[in-house]
Design an enzyme around this catalytic site. Sequence first.
Site, PDB file in Angstrom:
ATOM      1  N   HIS A  72       0.825  -1.211   0.000  1.00 29.85           N
ATOM      2  CA  HIS A  72       0.000   0.000   0.000  1.00 29.85           C
ATOM      3  C   HIS A  72       0.862   1.267   0.000  1.00 29.85           C
ATOM      4  CE1 HIS A  72      -2.099   3.140   2.487  1.00 29.85           C
ATOM      5  NE2 HIS A  72      -2.945   3.023   1.490  1.00 29.85           N
ATOM      6  N   GLU A  86       2.082   1.874  -3.360  1.00 26.69           N
ATOM      7  CA  GLU A  86       1.000   2.412  -4.197  1.00 26.69           C
ATOM      8  C   GLU A  86       0.960   3.943  -4.089  1.00 26.69           C
ATOM      9  OE1 GLU A  86      -3.025   3.898  -3.542  1.00 26.69           O
ATOM     10  OE2 GLU A  86      -3.162   1.831  -2.820  1.00 26.69           O
ATOM     11  N   HIS A  87       1.070   4.465  -2.863  1.00 28.53           N
ATOM     12  CA  HIS A  87       1.113   5.926  -2.695  1.00 28.53           C
ATOM     13  C   HIS A  87       2.315   6.528  -3.433  1.00 28.53           C
ATOM     14  CE1 HIS A  87      -1.683   7.104   0.801  1.00 28.53           C
ATOM     15  NE2 HIS A  87      -2.020   5.871   0.482  1.00 28.53           N
ATOM     16  N   GLU A  92      -3.466   8.218   7.373  1.00 27.70           N
ATOM     17  CA  GLU A  92      -4.539   7.419   6.761  1.00 27.70           C
ATOM     18  C   GLU A  92      -4.948   6.281   7.696  1.00 27.70           C
ATOM     19  OE1 GLU A  92      -3.600   5.789   2.903  1.00 27.70           O
ATOM     20  OE2 GLU A  92      -5.425   4.590   2.838  1.00 27.70           O
TER      21      GLU A  92
END
Lengths: 436, 443
Positions: free
Chosen positions: B66, B69-70, B146
């Site tokens: 993840h 991905e950012h 997040e």
Amino acid sequence: MLRILTALWFALLASTAQAEIDIQEITSPGGINAWVVEEPSIPFVALEIRFRGGASLDEPGKRGAVNLMAALLEEGAGDLDAQAFQTAREALAARFRFNASDDTISVSAQFLTENQQEALALLEQALINPRFDQPAMDRVRAQVLAGIASDATNPRSIASAALYAAAYGDHPYGTPLDGTADSVNALTRDDMFDAHRNTLTRDRLYVSVVGDVTVEEVGPMLDALLGDLPAEGPALPEDIAFGLPGGVTVIDFDNPQSVALFGHAGMKRDDPDFFAAFIVNHVLGAGGFQSRLMTEVRERRGLTYGIGSYLAPSFHSETVMGNVASSNATIAEAIDVTRDEWARMAEQGLTEAELDAAKTFLTGEYPLRFDGNAAIASIMVGMQMIDLPSDYVINRNDYIEAVTLEEANRVAAELLRPDDLHFVVVGRPEGLEPTR
Amino acid sequence: MTRFFAAFILTVLALAAKADQVTTYTLDNGMDVVVIEDRRAPVVVHMVWYRVGSADEPEGQSGIAHFLEHLMFKGTDVLEAGEFSQVVAVNGGRDNAFTSFDYTGYFQRIASDRLDLMMQMESNRMTNLALTNDDITFERRVVLEERSQVVESNPGAMAREQFMAAQYQNHRYGIPIIGWQHEIEQLDMPELLEFYRQHYAPNNAVLIVAGDVDPTDVLAMAEQYYGPIPAKADLPDRIRPIEPPQRAERRVTYADPRVSVPYLVRSYLAPQRTSGTQQEAAALVYLAELLGGSPFTSDLGRALQFDSQLAIQTSASYSGMSLDQTTFSLVVAPATGVTLSEAEAAMDDVIAAFMENDIDPARMDAIRTQLRASEIYALDSTQGLARRYGAALTSGLTVEDVQQWPDILQSVTPEQIKDAAANLLNRNQAVTGWVVANQEEAR
């Protein structure tokens, strides 16, 4: 190979796509107006119905009545109790959704061409002859009460309730449309019938139909579906000014992050400067990763997962709002940066490059919204509610293109008032002084 | 919130577009291509899905899929940090990305005449990411915010992490997609680049293009932009640890003062859809509908919300879209004055009655009709169709599996459902979780 990218950008901009839909405006034999798009390629129809008024028509002491009434529309009608009604709907594979919001009751329906008549007959019963059986009412009331209890421990809901209460007081905008546990517990079956009669009326009705249907079929269809509703409803509430001065309110809540909701008075949707304001807000906080708030608060400082601002022109008041969540240790910095960006935009406006980028995004993105029957039906009914003509779909991008830098910057200075911003912060913020 | 993380397995039923709208192809370097034609609007969705998700992460590096991905929105050899999204926006498009247990995906929605530009940029960042230490430092803060927003601020999400950790004791589905906070804090350049180098390659990717396009044009464009990227010879096999047989019931109580309405979750280990053998998964789709699909007509809804009124909410959920063994869950929120023990006993009574009684043929017909209709309604969302193919092709299924799925669903019999239920509904293969505000409620 990729070096050419930058040169490519602007060369490509000339050919912005047009929304390719053919909206037909009709009036049924019974006098119901509707917008229709024939789209026979998939064998189903999307129907969107809106009644203006919604929860703003709750009677004094009956807060939550319209919301509970709307939730009960799927809970039995005519000869069918809740379970029989839903069994009939499932057998048709029709989809009905009923929802109350501040100023609107919305009805969204999707049904197959093959059993359109039966699906519409069932929907008609829900709209015209809802039963509001006591057992259904008590069951759904318990669900609404659970939602009210849940909002009481949700930082976003707490912030929202506090901000709107302070801004709007006794006006319907000042309280959540769910009502309070007390007001909801006091509601009776008679209140449901009253709320139904007050809110589902033909004088405030807006309709759009998209899908596998001909324009000739739609008029009789709507007369059968909606013709038996009452002609008129009670008066709508008065307009109200956003009554919360600038400042900071802190509400203690044990959570690792603080949530901030902020805003001040905004601009009406029919204001001649609305498109300029729309562009200014896009650059400030609505343009995703390209917006100044996202760039400064997230990308440059890593203070949040997301921050945004939005224009909220409601029927009786208008605001510019925003929200951000950040750790308790950093929320004060996030708020400082937000206020600084608000001030920078008000004082210096945007640059020619930002204006151009915003225009190309907004004009390019607009036709992408029209990408499904349900989406088109929803857009069309929304346009009708704010008195836009159907050719707005064609002309809207011209309105965006017409905004000049001078206009945008004049409007930025008028619209954005950093000293008037009020932040409601829910959490355990560090280094943040409440003003009251 | 954009650039979101897909922690929750979609409960939406997977359905296929008409086969004649779909064209498939494989580039010489092994990249799969799926084109879905929908000419209603001048719009295209361009997606690249990688066959790598959080369950493919090395031990001790949870959240790296993840986090990467950012970081894919930072710079490359030719793109500045943030320029990718800026180019998409200035062309009137929107872009985003998502990470799940089994896949990581990137997509843009844009006017169909901009597809060429999207392919240029997406193919560039497949192998040319150029990160700086500042990129990582600031984006790590964003990811931690997040996690704080999506998990730590949400008692339901906090509970779910505990339940999943109890459910999977050997397989990495037990570790949150976004990662554990203490491991996210330690992730840095070397391991991020190593993860990128290992998994981002054309032979580990699926290209999905859906919308107003000609498949022949798309294939030519794909050859031009993705075709030259060499396949990775040392692509790791996706072999994950297998769960050992579970031999005892597992129970977890999560207490958090932010919980306003207590509820319970029963989650059973369940078979996923596997290529060529999707029948049992299809039966479980029906089982979820029969037990908890609609509060008005399902067994749990009728018994607990209508007849006994012991619950204010009931539901069942199952998605077979998973590379490895998945879960089938039931949720019950008791009415005021009803304890979780009473609600759970009532739920188990409903399960027992289901096993004893015949399935009502009218209910079977209604579910079958709705599944067939969902396929028609699904055609209204090109992006939804695109996601189905992407998820399937990164979860061990083929295009044929996707296209056969609606017919398999239509063919499910009551006997198959009973068999699947008998295999599934064993409390020794389940986690029962209670979510409460305090220990007094845990009774």
